[in-house]
Every structure is written in C-alpha cells, then in structure tokens.
Design a protein around this motif. Structure first.
Motif, PDB file in Angstrom:
ATOM      1  N   LEU A   6      11.854  -0.887   6.862  1.00  0.00           N
ATOM      2  CA  LEU A   6      12.279   0.428   7.439  1.00  0.00           C
ATOM      3  C   LEU A   6      12.521   0.536   8.761  1.00  0.00           C
ATOM      4  CD1 LEU A   6      10.344   3.112   5.219  1.00  0.00           C
ATOM      5  CD2 LEU A   6      12.797   2.486   5.194  1.00  0.00           C
ATOM      6  N   GLY A   7      11.576  -0.364   9.475  1.00  0.00           N
ATOM      7  CA  GLY A   7      11.225  -0.315  10.828  1.00  0.00           C
ATOM      8  C   GLY A   7      10.047   0.417  11.134  1.00  0.00           C
ATOM      9  N   ALA A   8       9.812   0.933  12.338  1.00  0.00           N
ATOM     10  CA  ALA A   8       8.522   1.689  12.847  1.00  0.00           C
ATOM     11  C   ALA A   8       8.640   3.213  12.493  1.00  0.00           C
ATOM     12  CB  ALA A   8       8.363   1.639  14.341  1.00  0.00           C
ATOM     13  N   VAL A  64       7.936  -0.331   4.612  1.00  0.00           N
ATOM     14  CA  VAL A  64       9.051  -0.582   3.695  1.00  0.00           C
ATOM     15  C   VAL A  64       9.277   0.796   2.697  1.00  0.00           C
ATOM     16  CG1 VAL A  64       8.541  -2.928   3.746  1.00  0.00           C
ATOM     17  CG2 VAL A  64       7.185  -1.692   2.432  1.00  0.00           C
ATOM     18  N   PHE A  65      10.352   0.675   2.272  1.00  0.00           N
ATOM     19  CA  PHE A  65      10.818   1.056   0.805  1.00  0.00           C
ATOM     20  C   PHE A  65      10.859   0.364  -0.322  1.00  0.00           C
ATOM     21  CE2 PHE A  65      14.654   2.211  -1.820  1.00  0.00           C
ATOM     22  CZ  PHE A  65      14.136   3.383  -2.431  1.00  0.00           C
ATOM     23  N   CYS A  66      10.197   0.656  -1.242  1.00  0.00           N
ATOM     24  CA  CYS A  66      10.253  -0.021  -2.513  1.00  0.00           C
ATOM     25  C   CYS A  66      11.329   0.202  -3.482  1.00  0.00           C
ATOM     26  CB  CYS A  66       8.867   0.050  -3.144  1.00  0.00           C
ATOM     27  SG  CYS A  66       7.382  -0.254  -2.240  1.00  0.00           S
ATOM     28  N   ASP A  67      12.390  -0.508  -3.474  1.00  0.00           N
ATOM     29  CA  ASP A  67      13.382  -0.093  -4.410  1.00  0.00           C
ATOM     30  C   ASP A  67      13.003  -0.409  -5.957  1.00  0.00           C
ATOM     31  OD1 ASP A  67      15.949   0.080  -5.664  1.00  0.00           O
ATOM     32  OD2 ASP A  67      16.891  -1.588  -4.334  1.00  0.00           O
ATOM     33  N   PRO A  68      13.101   0.702  -6.745  1.00  0.00           N
ATOM     34  CA  PRO A  68      12.748   0.891  -7.956  1.00  0.00           C
ATOM     35  C   PRO A  68      13.713   0.047  -9.040  1.00  0.00           C
ATOM     36  CG  PRO A  68      13.595   2.956  -7.568  1.00  0.00           C
ATOM     37  CD  PRO A  68      13.690   2.216  -6.224  1.00  0.00           C
ATOM     38  N   ASP A 124       0.875  -1.203   0.013  1.00  0.00           N
ATOM     39  CA  ASP A 124       0.082   0.048   0.008  1.00  0.00           C
ATOM     40  C   ASP A 124       1.042   1.372   0.036  1.00  0.00           C
ATOM     41  OD1 ASP A 124      -2.418  -1.380  -0.031  1.00  0.00           O
ATOM     42  OD2 ASP A 124      -2.456  -1.588   2.347  1.00  0.00           O
ATOM     43  N   VAL A 125       0.796   2.028  -1.112  1.00  0.00           N
ATOM     44  CA  VAL A 125       1.840   3.093  -1.214  1.00  0.00           C
ATOM     45  C   VAL A 125       1.297   4.397  -0.364  1.00  0.00           C
ATOM     46  CG1 VAL A 125       2.865   4.628  -2.828  1.00  0.00           C
ATOM     47  CG2 VAL A 125       2.200   2.405  -3.494  1.00  0.00           C
ATOM     48  N   VAL A 126       2.130   4.863   0.558  1.00  0.00           N
ATOM     49  CA  VAL A 126       1.698   5.867   1.375  1.00  0.00           C
ATOM     50  C   VAL A 126       2.390   7.371   0.828  1.00  0.00           C
ATOM     51  CG1 VAL A 126       2.083   6.895   3.720  1.00  0.00           C
ATOM     52  CG2 VAL A 126       1.579   4.455   3.523  1.00  0.00           C
ATOM     53  N   ALA A 127       3.451   7.231   0.160  1.00  0.00           N
ATOM     54  CA  ALA A 127       4.270   8.078  -0.081  1.00  0.00           C
ATOM     55  C   ALA A 127       5.188   8.012  -1.228  1.00  0.00           C
ATOM     56  CB  ALA A 127       4.870   9.146   0.885  1.00  0.00           C
ATOM     57  N   ASP A 144       2.917  10.310   8.470  1.00  0.00           N
ATOM     58  CA  ASP A 144       3.697  11.490   8.312  1.00  0.00           C
ATOM     59  C   ASP A 144       5.194  11.400   7.947  1.00  0.00           C
ATOM     60  OD1 ASP A 144       1.292  12.892   8.828  1.00  0.00           O
ATOM     61  OD2 ASP A 144       1.753  13.628  10.540  1.00  0.00           O
ATOM     62  N   GLU A 145       5.956  10.652   8.570  1.00  0.00           N
ATOM     63  CA  GLU A 145       7.189  10.536   8.304  1.00  0.00           C
ATOM     64  C   GLU A 145       7.567   9.903   6.989  1.00  0.00           C
ATOM     65  OE1 GLU A 145       8.888  10.006  12.948  1.00  0.00           O
ATOM     66  OE2 GLU A 145       8.308   8.303  12.052  1.00  0.00           O
ATOM     67  N   ALA A 146       6.592   9.213   6.387  1.00  0.00           N
ATOM     68  CA  ALA A 146       6.663   8.625   5.380  1.00  0.00           C
ATOM     69  C   ALA A 146       7.091   9.490   4.259  1.00  0.00           C
ATOM     70  CB  ALA A 146       5.448   7.704   4.778  1.00  0.00           C
ATOM     71  N   THR A 147       6.383  10.544   4.302  1.00  0.00           N
ATOM     72  CA  THR A 147       6.964  11.667   3.269  1.00  0.00           C
ATOM     73  C   THR A 147       8.449  12.005   3.115  1.00  0.00           C
ATOM     74  OG1 THR A 147       4.540  12.744   3.394  1.00  0.00           O
ATOM     75  CG2 THR A 147       6.251  14.135   2.534  1.00  0.00           C
ATOM     76  N   GLN A 148       9.017  12.244   4.376  1.00  0.00           N
ATOM     77  CA  GLN A 148      10.558  12.368   4.191  1.00  0.00           C
ATOM     78  C   GLN A 148      11.300  11.174   3.905  1.00  0.00           C
ATOM     79  OE1 GLN A 148      11.030  15.284   7.266  1.00  0.00           O
ATOM     80  NE2 GLN A 148      11.955  16.270   5.646  1.00  0.00           N
ATOM     81  N   TRP A 149      10.639  10.111   4.289  1.00  0.00           N
ATOM     82  CA  TRP A 149      11.744   8.887   3.848  1.00  0.00           C
ATOM     83  C   TRP A 149      11.534   8.826   2.197  1.00  0.00           C
ATOM     84  CZ3 TRP A 149      14.591   5.568   6.510  1.00  0.00           C
ATOM     85  CH2 TRP A 149      14.912   5.485   7.638  1.00  0.00           C
ATOM     86  N   CYS A 150      10.917   9.462   1.564  1.00  0.00           N
ATOM     87  CA  CYS A 150      10.960   9.259   0.145  1.00  0.00           C
ATOM     88  C   CYS A 150      12.377  10.009  -0.149  1.00  0.00           C
ATOM     89  CB  CYS A 150      10.136  10.257  -0.604  1.00  0.00           C
ATOM     90  SG  CYS A 150       8.226   9.638  -0.233  1.00  0.00           S
ATOM     91  N   ALA A 151      12.970  10.871   0.539  1.00  0.00           N
ATOM     92  CA  ALA A 151      14.362  11.300   0.186  1.00  0.00           C
ATOM     93  C   ALA A 151      15.248  10.074  -0.244  1.00  0.00           C
ATOM     94  CB  ALA A 151      14.820  12.205   1.044  1.00  0.00           C
TER      95      ALA A 151
END
Length: 359
Positions: free
Chosen positions: A138-140, A83-87, A31-34, A144-151
């Motif tokens: 990613l861990g917990a 999770v981070f989805c590695d492209p 489920d994509v959050v950001a 809201d933090e998901a937006t920043q993790w897109c970096a």
C-alpha cells in the motif's frame, strides 16, 4: 494469538487464543490491523447462504496489516510493509483455470475445498497467513488510516467486473443494484475509471439523491416502478445516449425481471457483466432472448471477483486521487466484540457504510 472462530453454523463466534500461523515457502505472515465485516456475514455464519466452509475456521475475507514474516521467494516485500491481503486465493498448478477460494469466506468446487484446507483461516485474528502473491503493498499509511483502506475489498468486486468488460473512458454505464453496498461502490469505481455518466436505477429515492450529491450530474438516477418495460424505457431515456455497459450486482432476494429490464438497455455490440446473487436462493432463471443477444452482438460476462493484478491497479487509482476512500463511514470494533461487529454490519448495510474489526 487472539482470534474469532466459527465452530458450527448457527453458533456465535468463539473468541479464543489459537496458535500463531507458521509460514512456508510461498507464504507471508501479516499482523492484521483492520478487516472489513461483510454486511451478510450473519447469513454466512447462520448457514443461510450455504457457503462452502470447512469448520472450524477463522473467518474474514482479506484485510489491511503489516508484514511480520516473509518466505525466501519474496523479493520486494519487507518486514513492516503496509499491505492489503487479497482474499481471492488461486491454486498455482493451473494458470488457465485455477481453483479459487475466498480465504476466510467460501470456496468453489472440490478443488477449492482442497485449497481451503491450507489457506483456510481469514482475518478475524491478530495474524494471518497469506499466499505471497496475494500480499499487495500500500505504501506508507497510519494505523488509523488502515480502517478506511478496508474499503478496497468492497471496491475490488465491481472493479473486476469493469476490467472484464474493458470499460473505456467516456463510456456510459448502467449499474443495476446501484443503491446497495457493492452497487454504490460500482458507481464510484466506474467514474474513477473515466465513465462519462452512470445510470443508477433503484427504488430508494433518498439513496439515489445521495449518489447525485456525492458524484454530481454524471450520475443519472432512475426511480424504478416495478414494470419491466416501462423501467427499461425510462433507463434508456435518462442515459441520454447509448448505454455501453450494464453491470449487475443485485442480491439473491431480487427477481429476474428487474435484472432483465436493466440488461436489455445495453446498446448493440454492448457488454453486460453479471456479478450479483440473483438465483442463488432458488427461483426462476434469467431468461434473455436468444435473438436479441445474437442479432445485437451482445457480450455477456459472468465474473466472479477480479484478476490477480486488480488490487495493485485499484490501489494506484486511490493513490492518484481518482478513487476516494473517505466516502466511507466506518465503525470499528476490537476482536473481542466480533459478534457485535457482525450484527452491526447487518444492521448498517447501506451504501458507503463500512464495519471493521481491528484485531
């Protein structure tokens, strides 16, 4: 599910309901959050960049989300994991020289195009299907933090280059293209990996000053004059010692003389990493002197993306506090406003700027 679909080059993204992805063995549904919007996505969608895309396609390279469904070969992932989805998707039938596709963005060669037909759709959607090995825990975190993790997606590119060059703590790095989006990330990543100093050449004095403000005196700015020989000598002088590694991430619009000026600052037995787009829009090739390369034992690495374990290692740097995500100024859009997000990303393409879609 709702998604933004590119149906033809030069047309806006179509926002519509599409079938939910169905996983097979070796695949995970997230489920994509950001998800980040690259600053040059408008050039991809217009066809200007001539990226290899089999249309129609849901674009979007990578993203942050939560696991919805896993296959029988997943033994560590659990439903609900962040999770981070590695492209960077690799074919599984040749470990030495796999075909590669950047999911939701482009493919390399005929094999990559075949791979894209399966792992074609990206993250501009409420759900996406990802190869099991490309889902990195990613861990917990919070929504809201998901937006920043897109970096992470931006930082991974230079990280892959520095891994290829075997960057060591205490070394001096020169980042050619330091005032751009990926170049500024390279400055941040090099310092997180232990670089003693980073030489940052560029023409924009305001951005150069901001890099020094963010990262202190370890960043050594150089205002480029446009004269190749003069600029090379200035970069060497500012480095205050040998330059161990030169990292180039210049865009297609930049001429080869600027790149060469930076490359030829590297010390004997030094390493050069080429990850930029110079030459992709045509024009002269990069002319480097054969005797200089040979007699100085220069190692030149052409690097596209990063190794499979890079994302997990970079996440560990963030978790250790060595790499800060809060450097990034983020602007978020929902998927209904995907076209606005693409326009915003192009208009705000500077260092530490991040445009995000939250499906």
């Amino acid at each position: 599910m709702k998604a933004a679909v590119l149906k033809s080059f030069g047309s806006p993204l179509a926002i519509e309901n599409v079938p939910d992805p169905v996983p097979g063995t070796g695949e995970v549904i997230v489920d994509v959050v950001a998800t980040r919007v690259l600053s040059y996505m408008n050039e991809v969608f217009s066809g200007e960049r001539n990226y290899a895309l089999d249309l129609p396609i849901i674009p979007g390279p990578g993203g942050i989300g939560r696991v919805r469904a896993i296959g029988p070969d997943a033994t560590k992932l659990a439903i609900g994991d962040w999770v981070f989805c590695d492209p960077t998707v690799r074919s599984r039938d040749d470990a030495i020289a796999p075909d590669i596709v950047l999911q939701g963005l482009t493919a390399a060669g005929a094999g990559g195009m075949r791979l894209q037909k399966h792992f074609r759709h990206g993250s501009f959607a409420q759900q996406m299907m990802v190869p099991t090995e490309n889902v990195k825990r990613l861990g917990a975190i919070t929504s809201d933090e998901a937006t920043q993790w897109c970096a992470l997606g931006t930082m991974l590119v230079p990280y892959g280059g520095f891994l290829a060059a075997n960057l060591q703590p205490g070394e001096t790095v020169l980042v050619s293209g330091a005032t751009g989006n990926f170049g500024s990330a390279a400055v941040s990543v090099a310092l997180a990996m232990g670089a003693a100093r980073v030489v940052a050449p560029g023409r924009n004095e305001k951005i150069l000053a901001d890099l020094v403000r963010r990262f202190d005196a370890r960043v050594k700015p150089v205002k480029l004059s446009g004269n190749e020989d003069d600029d090379r000598e200035t970069m060497k002088r500012v480095a205050q010692g040998p330059i161990d590694c030169v990292f180039d991430i210049m865009p297609p619009s930049v001429g080869t003389t600027v790149v060469r000026a930076a490359i030829m600052t590297v010390r004997p037995y030094g390493r050069v990493v080429l990850m930029g787009g110079v030459g992709m829009a045509g024009g002269a090739g990069l002319d480097l002197p054969y005797p200089w390369i040979m007699r100085n034992c220069i190692t030149i690495h052409g690097v596209w993306m990063y190794p499979p374990d890079a994302a997990s290692r970079l996440i560990a740097l963030v978790r250790a506090g060595l790499l800060r995500l809060d450097e990034y100024e983020t602007t978020a859009f929902d998927v209904d406003r995907a076209n606005e997000a693409v326009a915003h990303a192009a208009a705000h393409a500077g260092p530490f700027k991040l445009t995000v879609i939250r499906p």
